[in-house]
Design a protein around this motif. Structure first.
Motif, PDB file in Angstrom:
ATOM      1  N   PHE B 287       0.677  -1.736  -0.058  1.00 35.11           N
ATOM      2  CA  PHE B 287       0.097   0.098   0.065  1.00 35.11           C
ATOM      3  C   PHE B 287       0.925   1.531   0.071  1.00 35.11           C
ATOM      4  O   PHE B 287       1.687   1.059   0.923  1.00 35.11           O
ATOM      5  CB  PHE B 287      -0.792   0.517   0.870  1.00 35.11           C
ATOM      6  N   GLU B 288       0.469   2.725  -0.247  1.00 34.33           N
ATOM      7  CA  GLU B 288       1.627   3.749  -0.384  1.00 34.33           C
ATOM      8  C   GLU B 288      -0.093   4.358  -0.141  1.00 34.33           C
ATOM      9  O   GLU B 288      -0.952   4.551  -0.877  1.00 34.33           O
ATOM     10  CB  GLU B 288       2.056   3.169  -1.618  1.00 34.33           C
ATOM     11  N   ASP B 289       0.424   6.082   0.801  1.00 37.74           N
ATOM     12  CA  ASP B 289      -0.359   7.103   0.209  1.00 37.74           C
ATOM     13  C   ASP B 289      -0.234   7.272  -0.919  1.00 37.74           C
ATOM     14  O   ASP B 289       0.454   7.842  -2.232  1.00 37.74           O
ATOM     15  CB  ASP B 289      -0.296   8.316   1.027  1.00 37.74           C
ATOM     16  N   THR B 301      -6.218   2.361  -6.886  1.00 39.68           N
ATOM     17  CA  THR B 301      -6.270   3.459  -6.032  1.00 39.68           C
ATOM     18  C   THR B 301      -7.973   3.725  -5.114  1.00 39.68           C
ATOM     19  O   THR B 301      -8.832   2.645  -6.161  1.00 39.68           O
ATOM     20  CB  THR B 301      -6.246   4.162  -6.333  1.00 39.68           C
ATOM     21  N   CYS B 302      -7.815   3.301  -3.794  1.00 44.87           N
ATOM     22  CA  CYS B 302      -9.098   3.376  -2.779  1.00 44.87           C
ATOM     23  C   CYS B 302      -9.369   4.155  -2.100  1.00 44.87           C
ATOM     24  O   CYS B 302      -7.955   4.719  -1.484  1.00 44.87           O
ATOM     25  CB  CYS B 302      -9.342   1.837  -2.836  1.00 44.87           C
ATOM     26  N   SER B 303      -9.994   4.410  -1.226  1.00 44.07           N
ATOM     27  CA  SER B 303     -10.572   5.481  -0.673  1.00 44.07           C
ATOM     28  C   SER B 303     -10.968   5.060   0.677  1.00 44.07           C
ATOM     29  O   SER B 303     -11.671   3.988   0.827  1.00 44.07           O
ATOM     30  CB  SER B 303     -11.454   6.626  -0.821  1.00 44.07           C
ATOM     31  N   ALA B 304     -10.467   5.196   2.600  1.00 45.57           N
ATOM     32  CA  ALA B 304     -10.174   4.566   3.098  1.00 45.57           C
ATOM     33  C   ALA B 304     -10.750   5.274   3.693  1.00 45.57           C
ATOM     34  O   ALA B 304     -10.158   6.506   3.862  1.00 45.57           O
ATOM     35  CB  ALA B 304      -9.547   2.881   3.423  1.00 45.57           C
ATOM     36  N   THR B 305     -10.860   5.148   5.444  1.00 43.74           N
ATOM     37  CA  THR B 305     -10.662   6.658   6.563  1.00 43.74           C
ATOM     38  C   THR B 305      -9.895   5.555   7.549  1.00 43.74           C
ATOM     39  O   THR B 305     -10.122   4.091   8.302  1.00 43.74           O
ATOM     40  CB  THR B 305     -12.396   6.804   7.382  1.00 43.74           C
ATOM     41  N   GLY B 364      -8.452   9.374  11.827  1.00 43.11           N
ATOM     42  CA  GLY B 364     -10.639  10.210  11.892  1.00 43.11           C
ATOM     43  C   GLY B 364     -10.282  10.414  10.600  1.00 43.11           C
ATOM     44  O   GLY B 364     -11.661  11.053   9.409  1.00 43.11           O
ATOM     45  N   SER B 365      -9.869  10.899   9.896  1.00 41.94           N
ATOM     46  CA  SER B 365      -9.770  11.334   8.477  1.00 41.94           C
ATOM     47  C   SER B 365      -9.550  10.684   7.650  1.00 41.94           C
ATOM     48  O   SER B 365      -9.097   9.663   7.088  1.00 41.94           O
ATOM     49  CB  SER B 365      -9.006  12.737   7.797  1.00 41.94           C
ATOM     50  N   PRO B 366      -9.929  10.558   5.904  1.00 41.63           N
ATOM     51  CA  PRO B 366      -9.811   9.566   4.822  1.00 41.63           C
ATOM     52  C   PRO B 366      -9.098  10.218   4.575  1.00 41.63           C
ATOM     53  O   PRO B 366      -8.590  10.945   4.511  1.00 41.63           O
ATOM     54  CB  PRO B 366     -11.686  10.158   4.016  1.00 41.63           C
ATOM     55  N   LEU B 367      -7.984   8.326   3.899  1.00 44.03           N
ATOM     56  CA  LEU B 367      -7.047   8.718   3.157  1.00 44.03           C
ATOM     57  C   LEU B 367      -7.409   8.247   1.661  1.00 44.03           C
ATOM     58  O   LEU B 367      -8.191   6.725   1.300  1.00 44.03           O
ATOM     59  CB  LEU B 367      -6.228   8.116   3.863  1.00 44.03           C
TER      60      LEU B 367
END
Lengths: 277, 392
Positions: B287-289, B301-305, B364-367
């Motif tokens: 995984f990577e930012d 690419t996906c998004s998660a909290t 707590g924030s999405p990434l």
């Protein structure tokens, strides 16, 4: 708070003193008697008025007591040695090995320990007479050994269970035969247990009166507790109280020395540091 | 020094329980082999069978070309280091280390020289006359090692020798053992349940589970190409993430989105019987930012909290919860139980990602997360087999 604790301590102190007095009073009475001159024997004093060694002199003058002392020491030492050696090996097997009939063995030894000795005296008397070991050392050593073995096996197997298995495995991998592993690693670690057991067995043999009086008839094998019963006064009308008291003190001393000598070994935790900590 | 060969080694207890099943391995002369697995996997039993402390039910064990199945431990010429160290408490350090030589009736001068040499290597010279009870844990451990090396045996067998040390000392001793083994060149079999120890120490690692060998290979092979779910989950810390997936129209549908089948994965799946329901395994470092990745086109690419952010300086670990149900199989349940994850009582399915410290991920924030789809593993949930493994 403090006074409450002090009061508790004082209370316990008083109880302790009472218990010790209760336990030691007969001992002191015997010691005092043994030092009393025959003329003051029955004066009822706690402390002898006339101190004398005469009673001790007296019992060592005849062969009756000295011979019994030799018998006692010889029989007790031999019976203890055999019981401890056999008991050590049996306890090791009970603690470490799996073999058929293990439960039976433990049950049988318990059974022997539970038999009231008095019920066995007359059969033993007959058996020993037929076998020709009546009134011999062997005739006493065998029953002493038999009755102390269950005790020896029980205390020793508890000690063996405390010794980590890994030590034995390590010895085996280091090249030891099973006998070497037992002799060089396990036995030294079980030494405190062996000493404890030895003392208990020795005291049992040393103090026994029942077998000693029933299975002997002459001074050939009569031990001190039995011999004391045959003490006579210097004249027909004199009670041998002084001699009995002196003999009782003489045979108590070895036991006291034994316990004092080995109590540190009993307490010492020899296995400390064997494994992680 | 010798070669150790295990052929079809099996251990069956009288009550029928199978502790080790058909263990085959050739340990080369001078090799450092690790047996690793969760508790009860048969690794210690295997070691005890090599030592001769337990009987071999079936199979052949050869040390240095000779069948030793029926030889007593003392005739196998091997040294063992125990988890409890098993030092003889009534002997001082010198006698402990020289015990084996004394039993072998070696010359007194020879024993002394060898013990002193070993003590010098292990830095125990000033403790030679002390009893084990007066030594620290680390010193006791070194005495246990010393007892093994004075003998110059054909092989060292070590049964979790470091598990009683505290974490810091364990790392130091680990390095010391590796250096010592390389220097002496003695064949070594080392049992541990700690996969980090296994990865760092061994030339080759044997992963066991329930008495059966799962995979044998170099640490890198086990990490890069695990043969099944169990090995994949056991090797690596934090462990591989597993997601339930279905194969649909050339991509893998998971709760993180549709993962494209990259060439590497596609090639490996070709010609295999691939079921529709699958488990996808993703290592945390794959995984990577997304903000820090240039070539997004190769991955997904996906998004998660972000639930938890853990920074260890060189890396940032980000934990997030995956909505879809966890990929549940017996292997994964066992792994979770072994690592204690099952006891933490956390709901949902945790995913761990290892990101560059430059990430701005905050709790707590999405990434936006990018994952390297060419490095994923695909497992058959029914058999646990890694369908993307190059062999089989």
């Amino acid at each position: 708070m403090m006074s409450h604790r002090n009061r508790t301590l004082t209370g316990w102190g008083v109880v302790n003193v009472l218990v010790v007095l209760y336990a030691l009073f007969p001992v002191w009475w015997i010691v005092a008697l043994s030092f009393k001159d025959p003329s003051t024997l029955s004066d009822g004093n706690f402390v002898p008025r006339k101190w004398t060694w005469e009673n001790y002199h007296g019992i060592f003058q005849t062969s009756e007591f000295t011979r019994a002392l030799i018998n006692s020491i010889g029989i007790a030492v031999i019976a203890t040695t055999i019981a401890v050696v056999l008991g050590t090996m049996a306890a090791y097997a009970v603690a470490r090995l799996r073999f058929p009939g293990k439960r039976l063995l433990i049950g049988m030894s318990l059974l022997i320990a539970m038999f009231p000795p008095i019920s066995l005296v007359s059969p033993l008397f007959n058996i020993e007479r037929v076998l020709g070991i009546f009134d011999t050392w062997v005739g006493l050593i065998i029953p002493y050994m038999t009755f102390s073995l269950p005790l020896a096996i029980y205390t020793l197997s508890a000690f063996f269970r405390e010794i980590p298995w890994d030590l034995e495995k390590a010895a085996k991998v280091d090249g030891a035969t099973p006998w070497q592993a037992f002799r060089l690693v396990i036995a030294p670690l079980a030494a405190p247990g062996v000493f404890t057991t030895g003392i208990l067995v020795f005291i049992f043999c040393w103090n026994d009166f029942l077998f000693a009086i029933s299975l002997t008839s002459t001074t050939a094998a009569r031990t001190v507790p039995a011999a004391i019963a045959f003490f006579t006064g210097s004249s027909q009308f004199q009670q041998p109280t002084g001699s009995i008291a002196a003999a009782a003190v003489v045979i108590t001393v070895p036991i006291v020395i034994f316990v004092l000598l080995f109590q540190r070994r009993i307490v010492a935790g020899l296995t400390a540091g064997a494994v992680k900590g | 020094m010798a070669e150790i060969v295990l052929e079809g080694i099996t251990k069956r207890y009288p009550d029928g329980a199978l502790a080790v099943q058909d263990f085959n391995l050739t340990i080369a002369d001078g090799e450092f082999v690790i047996l690793v697995g969760p508790s009860g996997c048969g690794k210690s039993t295997t070691l005890n069978m090599i030592a001769g402390l337990e009987d071999i039910t079936e199979g052949t064990l050869r040390i240095d070309g000779q069948v030793v199945n029926d030889r007593a431990p003392k005739d196998r010429d091997i040294a063992m280091v125990f988890q409890s160290y098993a030092l003889y408490p009534h002997m001082n350090v010198r006698d402990n280390m020289g015990f084996a030589l004394r039993l072998a009736k070696a010359d007194k001068a020879v024993i002394n020289a060898k013990v002193e040499e070993a003590a010098r290597i292990l830095d125990l010279t000033q403790h030679l006359d002390r009893k084990p009870a007066n030594l620290s844990g680390g010193q006791r451990q070194r005495v246990a090692m010393g007892r093994a090396i004075v003998r110059d045996p054909k092989a060292f067998l070590m049964d979790e020798p470091l598990s009683n040390l505290d974490a810091k000392l364990r790392v130091q001793m680990r390095t010391q053992i590796a250096a010592l083994q390389r220097r002496l060149g003695t064949t070594t079999v080392y049992v541990t349940h700690d996969q980090v120890e296994a990865m760092t120490l061994g030339d080759r690692v044997v992963v066991m589970r329930g008495g059966v060998v799962q995979q044998v290979g170099t640490p890198q092979e086990l990490y890069d190409e695990p043969v099944n779910l169990f090995v994949a989950g056991f090797i690596g810390s934090p462990g591989m993430n597993f997601l339930a997936a279905t194969l649909e129209q050339g991509s893998l549908r998971t709760s993180l989105g549709d993962l494209p089948l990259e060439d590497r994965v596609r090639r490996r799946l070709e010609g295999r019987d691939v079921p529709r329901d699958l488990i996808v395994g993703i290592r945390p470092e794959d995984f990577e930012d997304a903000a820090l990745v240039d070539e997004r086109h190769t991955g997904h690419t996906c998004s998660a909290t972000v639930d938890v952010r853990e920074s260890v300086g060189s890396d940032v670990y980000v934990h997030f919860t995956e909505e879809g149900g966890p990929a549940g199989t017996a292997e994964l349940a066992e792994l979770a139980a072994d690592s204690g994850r099952a006891d933490t009582g956390m709901q949902g399915h945790r995913i761990v990602a290892r990101l560059s410290p430059a990430t701005r991920a905050a709790e707590g924030s999405p990434l936006d997360l990018w994952l390297d789809a060419s490095r994923i593993h695909v497992f058959d949930p029914a058999t646990g087999i890694n369908l993307t493994h190059p062999e089989r």
